[in-house]
Each structure stands twice: as structure tokens, then as C-alpha cells.
Design a protein around this motif. Sequence first.
Motif, PDB file in Angstrom:
ATOM      1  N   HIS A 162      81.459  25.963  60.894  1.00 40.76           N
ATOM      2  CA  HIS A 162      81.372  26.031  62.480  1.00 40.76           C
ATOM      3  C   HIS A 162      79.785  25.809  62.665  1.00 40.76           C
ATOM      4  N   LEU A 163      79.695  24.763  63.428  1.00 40.94           N
ATOM      5  CA  LEU A 163      78.279  24.287  63.785  1.00 40.94           C
ATOM      6  C   LEU A 163      77.860  24.662  65.003  1.00 40.94           C
ATOM      7  N   GLY A 164      78.886  25.372  65.732  1.00 40.81           N
ATOM      8  CA  GLY A 164      78.382  25.642  67.101  1.00 40.81           C
ATOM      9  C   GLY A 164      77.743  24.414  67.970  1.00 40.81           C
ATOM     10  N   PRO A 165      76.713  24.549  68.824  1.00 40.79           N
ATOM     11  CA  PRO A 165      76.025  23.637  69.166  1.00 40.79           C
ATOM     12  C   PRO A 165      75.443  22.388  68.535  1.00 40.79           C
ATOM     13  N   VAL A 166      75.275  22.563  67.087  1.00 40.11           N
ATOM     14  CA  VAL A 166      74.493  21.672  66.391  1.00 40.11           C
ATOM     15  C   VAL A 166      75.289  20.355  65.945  1.00 40.11           C
ATOM     16  N   ALA A 167      74.849  19.168  66.214  1.00 43.58           N
ATOM     17  CA  ALA A 167      75.588  18.011  65.775  1.00 43.58           C
ATOM     18  C   ALA A 167      75.800  17.986  64.525  1.00 43.58           C
ATOM     19  N   PRO A 168      76.896  17.177  63.913  1.00 47.21           N
ATOM     20  CA  PRO A 168      77.022  17.015  62.561  1.00 47.21           C
ATOM     21  C   PRO A 168      76.038  15.990  61.879  1.00 47.21           C
ATOM     22  N   ASP A 169      75.243  15.298  62.827  1.00 48.21           N
ATOM     23  CA  ASP A 169      74.375  14.502  62.389  1.00 48.21           C
ATOM     24  C   ASP A 169      73.032  15.058  61.758  1.00 48.21           C
ATOM     25  N   PHE A 170      72.880  16.399  62.029  1.00 52.02           N
ATOM     26  CA  PHE A 170      71.766  17.275  61.753  1.00 52.02           C
ATOM     27  C   PHE A 170      72.042  18.102  60.641  1.00 52.02           C
TER      28      PHE A 170
END
Length: 103
Positions: free
Chosen positions: A21-29
Motif C-alpha cells: 500500500h503506497l497510498g498517494p506515493v507513486a511507485p517511481d519513488f
Amino acid sequence: FESAPAEVAVGEALQLSATVHLGPVAPDFVHVEAYFGEVDGNEITRPATVGLKMERHVDDGNYLYQGSIPAQESGTYGINVRVIPTHPHLIQAHELRLITWAR
């Protein structure tokens, strides 16, 4: 995270899947890793890591990551998954207070 099968022969690989679960964080980060090694008591000794690949967006900030761990020696091993932030402005690659471990 899930791993199957429970027993792997030397020379094979253990397949891993983790829903993160990354929430609003983009997978690129972020960089998602399997952290593994021989177990002594409750401690992973001589740890190693292998990156997991983002396979797909599941829903509402959840992403499926997959990878494999090579079985190079026999024994009892422990595995965990960790999420490490990545960004050009981070001072060091492993900002320990920002690493999140599987629960």
C-alpha cells in the motif's frame, strides 16, 4: 506478503508476491525489496536483498510486486519485505527512519 512453496530445493528459486500500500506515493519513488537470510533464533543472519518488480496497480494505492529468491544453500531462512523511498533529494540511499517493513 506471500511465498510458496514452503520447501525449495537447492538450485531452485522461491517465488514471492507482496501487495504494497503506497497510498498517494507513486511507485517511481520507492524501491521494494525482499530481505532474507539464514535464521538464528529470531534473527536473520548474513542478510541479502533482492529487488521486487512492480507488476500492476491493484486498487486504491495498492500495488502488486513480485520476484524470486535463489536457493543457493540448504537451511532455514527468514524473509521480510521492505519499502525504501527513492528520490534525488535524499541524502543517502537508506534513510533508516523512512524504511517500512512488512507486518
